[in-house]
Scaffold this motif. Structure first.
Motif, PDB file in Angstrom:
ATOM      1  N   LEU A 119       0.820  -1.205   0.000  1.00  0.00           N
ATOM      2  CA  LEU A 119       0.000   0.000   0.000  1.00  0.00           C
ATOM      3  C   LEU A 119       0.855   1.257   0.000  1.00  0.00           C
ATOM      4  O   LEU A 119       0.459   2.286  -0.555  1.00  0.00           O
ATOM      5  CB  LEU A 119      -0.915  -0.016   1.229  1.00  0.00           C
ATOM      6  N   SER A 120       2.049   1.189   0.588  1.00  0.00           N
ATOM      7  CA  SER A 120       2.920   2.364   0.663  1.00  0.00           C
ATOM      8  C   SER A 120       3.317   2.866  -0.729  1.00  0.00           C
ATOM      9  O   SER A 120       3.581   4.047  -0.911  1.00  0.00           O
ATOM     10  CB  SER A 120       4.180   2.035   1.470  1.00  0.00           C
ATOM     11  N   TYR A 121       3.351   1.961  -1.715  1.00  0.00           N
ATOM     12  CA  TYR A 121       3.693   2.382  -3.076  1.00  0.00           C
ATOM     13  C   TYR A 121       2.663   3.369  -3.608  1.00  0.00           C
ATOM     14  O   TYR A 121       2.999   4.367  -4.243  1.00  0.00           O
ATOM     15  CB  TYR A 121       3.778   1.163  -4.001  1.00  0.00           C
ATOM     16  N   PHE A 122       1.392   3.099  -3.323  1.00  0.00           N
ATOM     17  CA  PHE A 122       0.325   3.977  -3.809  1.00  0.00           C
ATOM     18  C   PHE A 122       0.270   5.277  -3.002  1.00  0.00           C
ATOM     19  O   PHE A 122      -0.251   6.280  -3.485  1.00  0.00           O
ATOM     20  CB  PHE A 122      -1.020   3.251  -3.748  1.00  0.00           C
ATOM     21  N   ASN A 123       0.806   5.248  -1.791  1.00  0.00           N
ATOM     22  CA  ASN A 123       0.878   6.478  -1.002  1.00  0.00           C
ATOM     23  C   ASN A 123       1.934   7.430  -1.545  1.00  0.00           C
ATOM     24  O   ASN A 123       1.837   8.644  -1.386  1.00  0.00           O
ATOM     25  CB  ASN A 123       1.196   6.156   0.460  1.00  0.00           C
ATOM     26  N   SER A 124       2.967   6.877  -2.180  1.00  0.00           N
ATOM     27  CA  SER A 124       4.089   7.700  -2.647  1.00  0.00           C
ATOM     28  C   SER A 124       4.088   7.928  -4.149  1.00  0.00           C
ATOM     29  O   SER A 124       4.951   8.635  -4.669  1.00  0.00           O
ATOM     30  CB  SER A 124       5.416   7.050  -2.227  1.00  0.00           C
ATOM     31  N   HIS A 125       3.145   7.317  -4.878  1.00  0.00           N
ATOM     32  CA  HIS A 125       3.052   7.513  -6.333  1.00  0.00           C
ATOM     33  C   HIS A 125       1.597   7.831  -6.680  1.00  0.00           C
ATOM     34  O   HIS A 125       0.700   7.050  -6.362  1.00  0.00           O
ATOM     35  CB  HIS A 125       3.500   6.260  -7.092  1.00  0.00           C
ATOM     36  N   ASN A 126       1.382   8.963  -7.340  1.00  0.00           N
ATOM     37  CA  ASN A 126       0.008   9.346  -7.653  1.00  0.00           C
ATOM     38  C   ASN A 126      -0.552   8.527  -8.815  1.00  0.00           C
ATOM     39  O   ASN A 126       0.179   7.861  -9.550  1.00  0.00           O
ATOM     40  CB  ASN A 126      -0.099  10.850  -7.948  1.00  0.00           C
ATOM     41  N   VAL A 163      -5.430  -0.584  12.155  1.00  0.00           N
ATOM     42  CA  VAL A 163      -6.111  -1.459  11.203  1.00  0.00           C
ATOM     43  C   VAL A 163      -5.219  -1.750   9.996  1.00  0.00           C
ATOM     44  O   VAL A 163      -5.309  -2.820   9.391  1.00  0.00           O
ATOM     45  CB  VAL A 163      -7.465  -0.861  10.756  1.00  0.00           C
ATOM     46  N   ASN A 164      -4.340  -0.814   9.655  1.00  0.00           N
ATOM     47  CA  ASN A 164      -3.382  -1.069   8.574  1.00  0.00           C
ATOM     48  C   ASN A 164      -2.445  -2.225   8.937  1.00  0.00           C
ATOM     49  O   ASN A 164      -2.048  -3.019   8.077  1.00  0.00           O
ATOM     50  CB  ASN A 164      -2.559   0.177   8.277  1.00  0.00           C
ATOM     51  N   LEU A 165      -2.099  -2.321  10.215  1.00  0.00           N
ATOM     52  CA  LEU A 165      -1.238  -3.411  10.670  1.00  0.00           C
ATOM     53  C   LEU A 165      -2.006  -4.729  10.758  1.00  0.00           C
ATOM     54  O   LEU A 165      -1.472  -5.792  10.435  1.00  0.00           O
ATOM     55  CB  LEU A 165      -0.628  -3.060  12.030  1.00  0.00           C
ATOM     56  N   VAL A 166      -3.265  -4.663  11.191  1.00  0.00           N
ATOM     57  CA  VAL A 166      -4.086  -5.878  11.246  1.00  0.00           C
ATOM     58  C   VAL A 166      -4.267  -6.453   9.844  1.00  0.00           C
ATOM     59  O   VAL A 166      -4.188  -7.670   9.642  1.00  0.00           O
ATOM     60  CB  VAL A 166      -5.461  -5.579  11.877  1.00  0.00           C
ATOM     61  N   CYS A 167      -4.479  -5.587   8.861  1.00  0.00           N
ATOM     62  CA  CYS A 167      -4.679  -6.024   7.473  1.00  0.00           C
ATOM     63  C   CYS A 167      -3.366  -6.348   6.758  1.00  0.00           C
ATOM     64  O   CYS A 167      -3.382  -6.768   5.610  1.00  0.00           O
ATOM     65  CB  CYS A 167      -5.395  -4.928   6.686  1.00  0.00           C
ATOM     66  N   ARG A 168      -2.257  -6.108   7.423  1.00  0.00           N
ATOM     67  CA  ARG A 168      -0.921  -6.279   6.820  1.00  0.00           C
ATOM     68  C   ARG A 168      -0.740  -5.395   5.588  1.00  0.00           C
ATOM     69  O   ARG A 168      -0.114  -5.772   4.611  1.00  0.00           O
ATOM     70  CB  ARG A 168      -0.648  -7.742   6.455  1.00  0.00           C
ATOM     71  N   LYS A 223      -3.448 -13.444   1.033  1.00  0.00           N
ATOM     72  CA  LYS A 223      -4.742 -13.848   0.466  1.00  0.00           C
ATOM     73  C   LYS A 223      -5.615 -14.485   1.546  1.00  0.00           C
ATOM     74  O   LYS A 223      -6.820 -14.208   1.633  1.00  0.00           O
ATOM     75  CB  LYS A 223      -4.509 -14.825  -0.686  1.00  0.00           C
ATOM     76  N   TRP A 224      -5.032 -15.351   2.361  1.00  0.00           N
ATOM     77  CA  TRP A 224      -5.771 -15.993   3.442  1.00  0.00           C
ATOM     78  C   TRP A 224      -6.319 -14.950   4.417  1.00  0.00           C
ATOM     79  O   TRP A 224      -7.484 -14.992   4.809  1.00  0.00           O
ATOM     80  CB  TRP A 224      -4.855 -16.965   4.190  1.00  0.00           C
ATOM     81  N   LEU A 225      -5.459 -13.998   4.788  1.00  0.00           N
ATOM     82  CA  LEU A 225      -5.872 -12.979   5.753  1.00  0.00           C
ATOM     83  C   LEU A 225      -6.955 -12.083   5.165  1.00  0.00           C
ATOM     84  O   LEU A 225      -8.009 -11.864   5.791  1.00  0.00           O
ATOM     85  CB  LEU A 225      -4.655 -12.145   6.166  1.00  0.00           C
ATOM     86  N   HIS A 226      -6.715 -11.553   3.958  1.00  0.00           N
ATOM     87  CA  HIS A 226      -7.653 -10.590   3.369  1.00  0.00           C
ATOM     88  C   HIS A 226      -9.000 -11.224   3.030  1.00  0.00           C
ATOM     89  O   HIS A 226     -10.033 -10.534   3.038  1.00  0.00           O
ATOM     90  CB  HIS A 226      -7.033  -9.957   2.123  1.00  0.00           C
ATOM     91  N   SER A 227      -9.005 -12.522   2.733  1.00  0.00           N
ATOM     92  CA  SER A 227     -10.277 -13.182   2.430  1.00  0.00           C
ATOM     93  C   SER A 227     -11.117 -13.376   3.686  1.00  0.00           C
ATOM     94  O   SER A 227     -12.292 -13.718   3.602  1.00  0.00           O
ATOM     95  CB  SER A 227     -10.026 -14.541   1.761  1.00  0.00           C
ATOM     96  N   ASN A 228     -10.524 -13.140   4.861  1.00  0.00           N
ATOM     97  CA  ASN A 228     -11.245 -13.254   6.128  1.00  0.00           C
ATOM     98  C   ASN A 228     -11.512 -11.904   6.783  1.00  0.00           C
ATOM     99  O   ASN A 228     -11.974 -11.859   7.921  1.00  0.00           O
ATOM    100  CB  ASN A 228     -10.449 -14.130   7.109  1.00  0.00           C
ATOM    101  N   ILE A 229     -11.201 -10.829   6.068  1.00  0.00           N
ATOM    102  CA  ILE A 229     -11.405  -9.484   6.615  1.00  0.00           C
ATOM    103  C   ILE A 229     -12.442  -8.740   5.780  1.00  0.00           C
ATOM    104  O   ILE A 229     -12.392  -8.747   4.546  1.00  0.00           O
ATOM    105  CB  ILE A 229     -10.082  -8.678   6.621  1.00  0.00           C
ATOM    106  N   GLY A 230     -13.387  -8.116   6.458  1.00  0.00           N
ATOM    107  CA  GLY A 230     -14.337  -7.225   5.800  1.00  0.00           C
ATOM    108  C   GLY A 230     -13.982  -5.794   6.152  1.00  0.00           C
ATOM    109  O   GLY A 230     -13.898  -5.444   7.332  1.00  0.00           O
ATOM    110  N   TYR A 231     -13.761  -4.959   5.140  1.00  0.00           N
ATOM    111  CA  TYR A 231     -13.301  -3.583   5.371  1.00  0.00           C
ATOM    112  C   TYR A 231     -14.306  -2.631   4.732  1.00  0.00           C
ATOM    113  O   TYR A 231     -14.470  -2.610   3.516  1.00  0.00           O
ATOM    114  CB  TYR A 231     -11.910  -3.401   4.749  1.00  0.00           C
ATOM    115  N   PHE A 250     -12.867  -3.896  14.492  1.00  0.00           N
ATOM    116  CA  PHE A 250     -12.116  -2.662  14.751  1.00  0.00           C
ATOM    117  C   PHE A 250     -12.919  -1.528  14.125  1.00  0.00           C
ATOM    118  O   PHE A 250     -13.183  -1.535  12.917  1.00  0.00           O
ATOM    119  CB  PHE A 250     -10.720  -2.727  14.133  1.00  0.00           C
ATOM    120  N   ILE A 251     -13.313  -0.564  14.957  1.00  0.00           N
ATOM    121  CA  ILE A 251     -14.211   0.499  14.504  1.00  0.00           C
ATOM    122  C   ILE A 251     -13.508   1.839  14.633  1.00  0.00           C
ATOM    123  O   ILE A 251     -13.189   2.279  15.741  1.00  0.00           O
ATOM    124  CB  ILE A 251     -15.519   0.508  15.336  1.00  0.00           C
ATOM    125  N   ILE A 252     -13.241   2.449  13.510  1.00  0.00           N
ATOM    126  CA  ILE A 252     -12.688   3.811  13.508  1.00  0.00           C
ATOM    127  C   ILE A 252     -13.878   4.762  13.470  1.00  0.00           C
ATOM    128  O   ILE A 252     -14.725   4.677  12.578  1.00  0.00           O
ATOM    129  CB  ILE A 252     -11.782   4.042  12.288  1.00  0.00           C
TER     130      ILE A 252
END
Length: 606
Positions: A115-122, A402-407, A429-437, A548-550
């Motif tokens: 995700l950091s790549y998209f933070n530093s490149h428009n 939540v960024n750390l929980v989602c890796r 893939k295993w982690l993200h398929s079990n997370i609803g964001y 986790f509720i922001i």
């Protein structure tokens, strides 16, 4: 982060790095070169037919070989046409194959970078790498290389033919080539600079038009039509002046090249005419040198122009390879990929059921492009089914946990444990398929309502989709849509309001049945009536799930098991609602401020 283009001195520096992408088409590439060489040989020997016709049919005044001549001419012409067809088809297909493969590889790679790549490149920078750079590379590998091969071999074969026929006339003609080459190089450099400036100005004008259209409401509300119009006129005037200057240099270049071509022809006619008059050169030989005198400068011009374009494409090659070389800070270990597969080839049979226990174990974290420590030896244990609320002022840094929980990021030190095991021991893939964001700014894909909800569960039936929509109170909204589940939502769901998009994104999360749920200001874009229904849906959704509720509205998190208060990117308080109110710290101040604002609003609105 500023994106700087690397300067490439020679195209050779970038071309070898493309070989892994060209290798699968090496047979097609080789045949393309061979076809181009054959075509240039035919082109170079055409003047020999004129020489024979003049010397034999006109000079000897006989037609005894006319049918053989015609047959040979037709055969060569047919072979050249066939070779040209094959060459064009090979070039066109190679360009299209390269464009497709480079873009597919780039897009697939972008799905896996951190995700950091998209933070530093428009977005504009990334889009240019995937579309513009790949297109120019495809053109380089096919047409531009072919142009250099064709024109270069034509020039070489033409010189060989001239040297074989008459060295004296060849030398007189070749003496003009260095002069022409020098002129071409000088003017080509100037024209390249001017054309780049024109393209930059054209890009600026395109940007002006885009802002003038997309920002029309702001322009009118600020009453700055005249200012925007004046700025646009300034840019178009700059482009006009620069274009005139470019055209001036182009016209001067064409005139000088015409002069050199005419001088070459005059020199050949003068020397060749004298030799012909003295009987030392046949008139057919003179005609072939006249043909080469008129045609030799064009290959030089094309070669210089093409090589210059190839040099400029070196920048595109470096930028594309830089994108493809980006590995990011978050990735699966080889042994993890071996067991669980990757994002595109997951081994679902190896996926364990996720229970929902999350633990931060002595976690220290700072963002990859920052120096400030956000979490310092942070510890937190969240059991299955518990809820953690993260609150704080706008811009306080509530998303870090939540960024750390989602890796999306990895801890700088320490570990995040999922069900008692380090998160990086199992695949993304295993982690993200079990997370609803559910994002604060929800994003819907182009397509229908049904298509978007099926991203939550690919094999969901219409009954399941309708049930999810009813649970989040979206069934009435669906009734208002012209085609129900088949209603097209437009790019990014632009045909819906932000609140409607938020409701659909919550329904999508509900369909996915995640074990870990993350809600990022999930009710911030809905009205008060809808918020009550959505809040009830969220309570049902979070039941028996780790969540986790922001939140900015503290009234929505008073029932959370743990509340973390974030300030300046750091967690300054933790506890449940009762404990934090009793402590009368940061949370107490935030809560009372919102309570007072609510009471003031109620008084003002009766």
């Amino acid at each position: 982060m500023e994106n700087k283009e690397k300067q490439v001195k020679l195209p050779l520096f970038g071309l070898p790095k493309l070989w892994p992408y060209v290798r699968k088409y090496k047979t097609r590439f080789i045949w393309m070169i061979i076809a181009g060489l054959i075509y240039s040989v035919f082109d170079a020997i055409y003047p020999l037919f004129n020489r024979y016709a003049i010397n034999h049919f006109i000079g000897d005044k006989t037609l005894d070989t006319i049918w053989f001549f015609i047959a040979a001419y037709l055969v060569i012409t047919a072979l050249q046409c066939a070779t040209n067809y094959i060459n064009v088809m090979l070039c066109a297909k190679l360009e299209l194959y390269m464009d497709r493969d480079l873009r597919n590889n780039a897009f697939a790679h972008l799905q896996q970078v951190s995700l950091s790549y998209f933070n530093s490149h428009n977005v504009g920078y990334i889009h240019a790498r995937v579309m513009s750079d790949t297109g120019k590379i495809g053109e380089l590998v096919s047409w531009q290389i072919m142009d250099v091969v064709w024109w270069g071999s034509y020039l070489l074969f033409g010189i060989i033919v001239m040297m074989i026929i008459d060295v004296r006339l060849a030398i007189y003609l070749l003496v003009m080539l260095p002069i022409a080459t020098l002129v071409i190089v000088i003017f080509n450099k100037k024209l390249l600079i001017h054309n780049r400036q024109v393209r930059e100005l054209n890009s600026q004008i395109t940007s002006d038009i885009n802002e003038g259209i997309t920002g029309v409401k702001s322009i009118k509300s600020l009453a700055i039509e005249e200012k925007i119009n004046d700025e646009f006129h300034v840019d178009t005037d700059k482009m006009y002046k620069k274009s005139v200057k470019t055209n001036h240099h182009s016209a001067l270049f064409v005139s000088i090249m015409t002069l050199i071509s005419t001088m070459s022809l005059a020199l050949v006619l003068w020397k060749g005419g004298n030799l012909t008059y003295e009987g030392l050169v046949e008139i057919g030989t003179l005609s072939i040198f006249m043909s080469y005198a008129l045609g030799m400068l064009e290959p030089i011009q094309f070669i210089v122009n093409t090589v210059t374009r190839m040099i400029s494409v070196g920048v595109n090659i470096e930028r594309y390879l830089e994108l493809m070389g980006t590995t990011g800070e978050v990735f699966d270990k080889p042994e993890v990929i071996e067991k669980y597969g990757d994002s595109f080839n997951p081994k679902y049979e190896s996926f364990e059921e996720l229970v929902g226990d999350v633990e931060f174990k002595d976690v220290t974290f700072k963002y990859p492009d920052g120096e400030e420590i956000i979490l310092d030896h942070f510890n937190l244990k969240v059991n299955k089914g518990q809820s953690v609320a993260i609150v704080g002022e706008t811009g306080a840094g509530k998303s870090t946990l939540v960024n750390l929980v989602c890796r999306f990021f990895e801890p700088t030190k320490g570990e995040v444990l999922i069900d008692g095991r380090p998160a990086n021991d199992r695949s993304l893939k295993w982690l993200h398929s079990n997370i609803g964001y559910v994002l604060q700014t929800p994003y819907l894909f182009s397509g229908s309502v049904r298509d978007n909800l099926k991203y939550g569960k690919e094999d969901a039936t219409d009954d399941e989709i309708l049930s999810a929509l009813k649970t989040v109170g979206a069934d009435k909204m669906l009734d208002k849509l012209d085609h129900g589940l088949d209603t097209e939502l437009g790019e990014g769901g632009d045909f819906l309001s932000t609140g409607e998009k938020q409701i659909l994104s919550i329904a999508r999360a509900l369909l996915s049945d995640p074990r870990i749920l993350i809600l990022d200001e999930a009710t911030s874009s809905v009205d008060s009536v809808t918020e009550h229904a959505v809040q009830e849906a969220i309570e049902a959704l979070t039941s028996d799930r780790t969540s986790f509720i922001i939140a900015h509205r503290l009234s929505t998190v008073v029932g959370a098991d743990t509340i973390l208060v974030v300030s300046d990117g750091k967690i300054v308080e933790r506890g449940n609602h009762r404990e934090l109110m009793k402590a009368k710290g940061e949370y107490y101040s935030l809560y009372m401020r919102q309570f007072e604002e609510l009471e003031t609003w109620k008084s003002a609105n009766g």
